[in-house]
Enzyme design. Structure first.
Site, short mmCIF file in Angstrom:
data_model
loop_
_atom_site.label_atom_id
_atom_site.label_comp_id
_atom_site.label_asym_id
_atom_site.label_seq_id
_atom_site.Cartn_x
_atom_site.Cartn_y
_atom_site.Cartn_z
N ARG A 1 0.83 -1.20 0.00
CA ARG A 1 0.00 0.00 0.00
C ARG A 1 0.86 1.25 0.00
O ARG A 1 1.89 1.32 0.69
CB ARG A 1 -0.90 0.04 1.24
N SER B 1 6.88 -5.10 7.82
CA SER B 1 6.50 -6.08 8.84
C SER B 1 7.31 -7.36 8.75
O SER B 1 6.77 -8.47 8.56
CB SER B 1 5.00 -6.38 8.72
N ASP C 1 4.35 -3.60 11.79
CA ASP C 1 2.90 -3.41 11.88
C ASP C 1 2.41 -3.28 13.32
O ASP C 1 1.42 -2.60 13.59
CB ASP C 1 2.17 -4.55 11.17
#
Length: 905
Positions: free
Chosen positions: A526, A590, A644
């Site tokens: 993203r 992450s 994350d």
């Protein structure tokens, strides 16, 4: 004899003419399909009343629970005694059940008469008779079978019994007392059942689709396997239980008044129990012959039969036996001969027309009985079909009773009408061969099997259940590993690495500006524009675009991976009309990294399917900067790199200033929290706080969980991509819970405790039981039929309702353990924060993200209740992250910019 002339002169025209006259006279006895469908609907409403706790006391159809929880599955075996009482005789049976491949039943039995004086005497007298008979059979066959029993209270006597001191008493206790008084032997009583349940269980041993029992004999009744969730009279909503409908009482509340004839009312008025068992009086063998007799008497009095003459015999109640109907309807010609004999025995002077009319009266009365029985059966079939949400139901009805067995046409008429009323049900009728004695033994055999299997299943599942003492132990062990991970001296040996993130502050609401965020943690990537606005109503606006990362790039070179990421960023900037802009950027990455500062991260190892070469051991931020330089299309201002878990804590911290812990429970699991700098020996300085990324999934890698790991945990670990690593994560996270369940189900099946010992090939496939199935199976509103559809997807097409209940229990145990372990670990974290600050009471918020925590119906509540129990001095609020770690990366960047510009926390 007239019989010979009848056979000689019989003609179809004469028969049809007389039949037409009778049909017209007895029109009220002939029910249309529409009327029968209406009766079926009425009975379905009465079933609902009987099942409902509020309406059961006034319901005519009582829908009595039988506590029979399962039908035979063919694996039952053992020796059982059965006592069969239902009339002027009783039987004691020794039943040998040989299950599995042999699947055979052998029976020895002895029949005993019950003298009239005992039938009308005291309960203790009949008890002595039963006990003596049982002892006799035990001695005769040298058996010492032991059984066990549930209480059963006698509501009322029927069939001529009038024993004193028994109604309203537990018949099991009375029988036990008689055995105890005798004193020379012992049995353990398991089950009290009625003949209807016996028929279902007897036939169920031969046909595992049998879930309805039907009796049409002296009386009539039906039972069927009902879903527990519909049986409000009892607690519990999982699985099934056989319900004894006691449908003979249908109509006792007036529900059939418009269908009852004057003849029906006359029958009822002359019975032993007026106003009771009205449906039974329209159907069963006890009343069928009497119905015919009353019709013949009325037709004779109206000059329609026997030249208007009757005899004393015809006028005598009970003189026209139901057995006569069987003979009369046997065949048109032979039946007429039988009709002549029956009528002559009643002293009647008769003609051919009289015989034809009598035969037709018998046909109409017995047909009405068969059709009424079909109507109520149709209601039961619809109930079962709706319970299963099946477009077409395939089931078997076990049937017993003299009318069904001996009447030449009753069964055919019943079957035909059932199929007309419920064409969406594929129904097989299976006649019970051995009566309710074998049925009682089968109920006992099933109960014995269930008890034995239940004990073994619980023994296995108990290895996956954790006591409070064990959870406290886990909490203390996590706490010790946290201290070891924070210490410079023991950090290298610690399983919980407690990595510094260089995030020194959480948001305070004064952050302001536009920020770019990147979020990489799986096969999608993203890019976000995050606009943070400060003030009294501070808010965050986001625009994002999601890009996929092809498998060949995930497993190609590092240069290819980061070139792809930069291409995605360029596309997003152009999409947003921001080409050439240089905004502060936060990167959520992450994967396990070692950080020496906020804008740097050394990749320790790839996970989640990534294998891009030339990246492990390298600074991820520098790899991304190099790719930007190669592109020469735009520039980026790198400020922060986080994982994350940290992103979740910061994102929730913007909404709740008390948020100082981040938790992820999804495909993987991890925790971060704000630790005092003085305790983080890997970083210089003692003032303030820093967020520590625990990487707690590796807890247990040094053996800390060995005494908690089960055989199933070892199986999952051994078949994983990295055996011996991430042991705590393998007991908690979504990547592994489905696999733990799959291994338990395989073990149960191999031991014959599930799926009748038959394992599907699909269930042998690693990863086939997805963790999302746990969430779907454990939803409270999900009916067992939907659990069954999941099992059918897994190739378990023959799974039963009982199998579904057991699979749900396995899912519940595995998910609960995961949530409790997570709660115990969290308890160690919040207690650490409380003690760091020397507080008697800590109020703190945990920011949470992850599909398992969010989607599983009970996981979050178990985590919270475990945490509250193990850390009672901490008041913990859970805040679900709504916008994910991308927003968190941008907010960390905003916090870092605020601090750089001189802002205070």
């Amino acid at each position: 004899m007239l019989a010979s002339s009848l056979l000689a002169t019989y003609c179809t025209e004469l028969h049809d003419d007389q039949a037409h006259k009778v049909d017209k006279y007895l029109q009220c006895f002939q029910l249309s399909d529409e009327t029968l469908m209406d009766v079926s609907i009425r009975f379905r409403r009465e079933m609902d009343k009987g099942l409902c706790r509020d309406t059961n006391p006034t319901a005519a159809v009582k829908m009595l629970p039988t506590f029979v929880r399962s039908t035979p599955d063919g694996t039952e075996q053992g020796e059982f005694l059965s006592l069969d009482l239902g009339g002027a005789t009783f039987r004691v049976l020794l039943v040998k059940v040989m299950g599995n491949d042999e699947q055979k039943v052998e029976m020895e039995n002895q029949i005993y008469a019950i003298p009239e004086h005992i039938m009308r005497g005291s309960g203790s007298e009949v008890g002595k008779l039963f006990v003596g008979a049982i002892k006799h059979l035990q001695f005769k066959y040298n058996t010492h079978t032991m059984l066990k029993m549930n209480p059963s209270v006698l509501l009322s006597w029927t069939k001529g019994f009038r024993l004193s001191g028994v109604e309203g008493k537990d018949v099991v206790s009375l029988l036990r007392e008689s055995i105890k008084k005798r004193g020379d032997f012992d049995i353990d009583i398991v089950a009290v059942i009625n003949d209807t349940v016996g028929a279902m269980m007897t036939c169920g041993y031969d046909d595992h689709n049998c879930e309805i029992g039907l009796i049409v004999g002296t009386g009539t009744n039906a039972c069927y396997m009902e879903q527990m969730r519909n049986l409000e009279l009892l607690d519990g909503d999982e699985g099934r239980m056989c319900v004894n409908t006691e449908w003979g009482a249908f109509g006792d509340d007036g529900a059939l008044e418009d269908l009852r004839t004057d003849i029906d009312r006359e029958i009822d008025a002359g019975s032993l129990n007026p106003g009771k068992q009205l449906f039974e009086k329209m159907i069963s063998g006890m009343y069928m012959g009497e119905l015919v007799r009353l019709i013949l008497v009325r037709m004779a009095k109206e000059q329609l039969l026997f030249q208007g003459k009757t005899t004393a015999e015809l006028l005598t109640t009970g003189s026209f036996s139901t057995n006569y109907i069987y003979a009369i309807e046997n065949d048109k010609l032979e039946g007429l001969a039988s009709t002549e004999k029956v009528l002559r025995d009643l002293g009647l002077d008769l003609s051919l027309e009289d015989c034809i009319v009598t035969q037709r009266v018998c046909q109409i009365v017995s047909t009405r009985a068969a059709h009424l029985c079909a109507a109520t059966l149709a209601a039961v079939l619809r109930q079962i079909r709706d319970n299963k949400a099946a477009e077409k139901l395939r089931t078997t009805i076990g049937v017993d009773g003299s009318v069904y067995k001996n009447h030449p046409e009753f069964s055919r008429r019943l079957h035909k009408m059932v199929r007309r009323l419920v064409p969406d049900c594929d129904v097989r009728f299976l006649q019970s061969q051995y009566g309710s004695g074998k049925g009682a033994a089968m109920v006992t055999a099933v109960a014995y099997r269930l008890a034995t299997q239940h004990a073994e299943r619980q023994r296995i599942l108990n290895t996956l259940r954790l006591s409070r003492a064990q959870l406290l132990d886990v909490k203390e062990r996590v706490r010790k590993e946290m201290v070891r991970g924070l210490s410079k001296q023991t950090h290298e040996q610690a399983s919980v690495k407690m990595l510094p993130t260089y995030v020194r502050s959480t948001p305070d609401g004064t952050e302001h500006g536009d920020f770019l965020a990147l979020d990489l943690g799986g096969s999608s990537f993203r890019v976000l524009l995050v606009q943070v606005r400060s003030g009294k109503r501070h808010k965050v606006d986001m625009h994002q675009k999601i890009y996929s990362i092809p498998q060949e790039i995930m497993q190609g070179t590092g240069e290819e991976l980061f070139n792809h990421i930069v291409h995605c960023i360029s596309d997003f900037l152009e999409y947003m009309g921001m080409k050439g802009a240089s905004l502060p950027l936060g990167f959520t990455f992450s994967f396990p990294c070692h950080q020496n500062r906020l804008d740097q991260g050394i990749l320790l190892k790839w996970t989640k399917g990534f294998k891009a070469t030339g990246c492990e051991g390298e600074d991820v931020v520098m790899l991304l900067k190099d790719a930007v330089r190669r592109k020469q299309d735009f520039d980026l201002n790198f400020v922060a790199m986080v994982n994350d878990t940290v992103g979740t804590m910061i994102s929730c911290g913007y909404e709740d200033p008390k948020c100082e812990v981040g938790l992820i429970v999804g495909t993987g699991t991890n925790v971060c929290y704000m630790e005092d700098m003085k305790n983080i020996e890997l970083v210089e300085g003692d003032d303030g706080h820093m967020c520590v990324n625990m990487e707690w999934g590796a807890f247990g890698d040094s053996g800390e969980l060995d005494d908690f790991c089960t055989q199933f945990d070892h199986m999952v670990d051994a078949s994983s991509n990295y055996p011996g690593k991430q042991r705590y994560e393998k007991m908690i996270s979504g990547m592994y819970l489905g696999e733990i369940v799959r291994n338990v189900l395989i073990d149960f099946t191999a031991k014959g405790l599930l799926f009748r010992g038959k394992l599907s090939e699909r269930l042998k496939t690693r990863g086939i039981f997805e963790t999302k199935f746990l969430s779907q199976i454990e939803r409270d509103h999900l009916a067992m039929r939907q659990v069954r559809s999941i099992l059918q997807h897994l190739g378990l097409t023959s799974s039963t309702c009982d199998d579904s209940v057991l699979v749900k229990e396995v899912c519940t145990v595995v998910a609960r353990r995961a949530a409790q372990l997570c709660g115990a670990g969290l308890a160690a974290v919040v207690e650490k924060i409380r003690e760091n600050r020397n507080l008697n009471h800590l109020s703190v918020t945990v920011g949470v993200d992850g599909t398992l925590y969010k989607m599983h119906p009970h996981f979050s509540s178990v985590v919270q209740e475990t945490l509250q129990d193990l850390a009672p001095q901490c008041q913990v609020t859970f805040h679900k992250s709504e916008d994910g770690s991308g927003k968190g990366a941008a907010l960390i960047t905003a916090v870092a910019c605020r601090i750089q510009n001189g802002g205070q926390h």
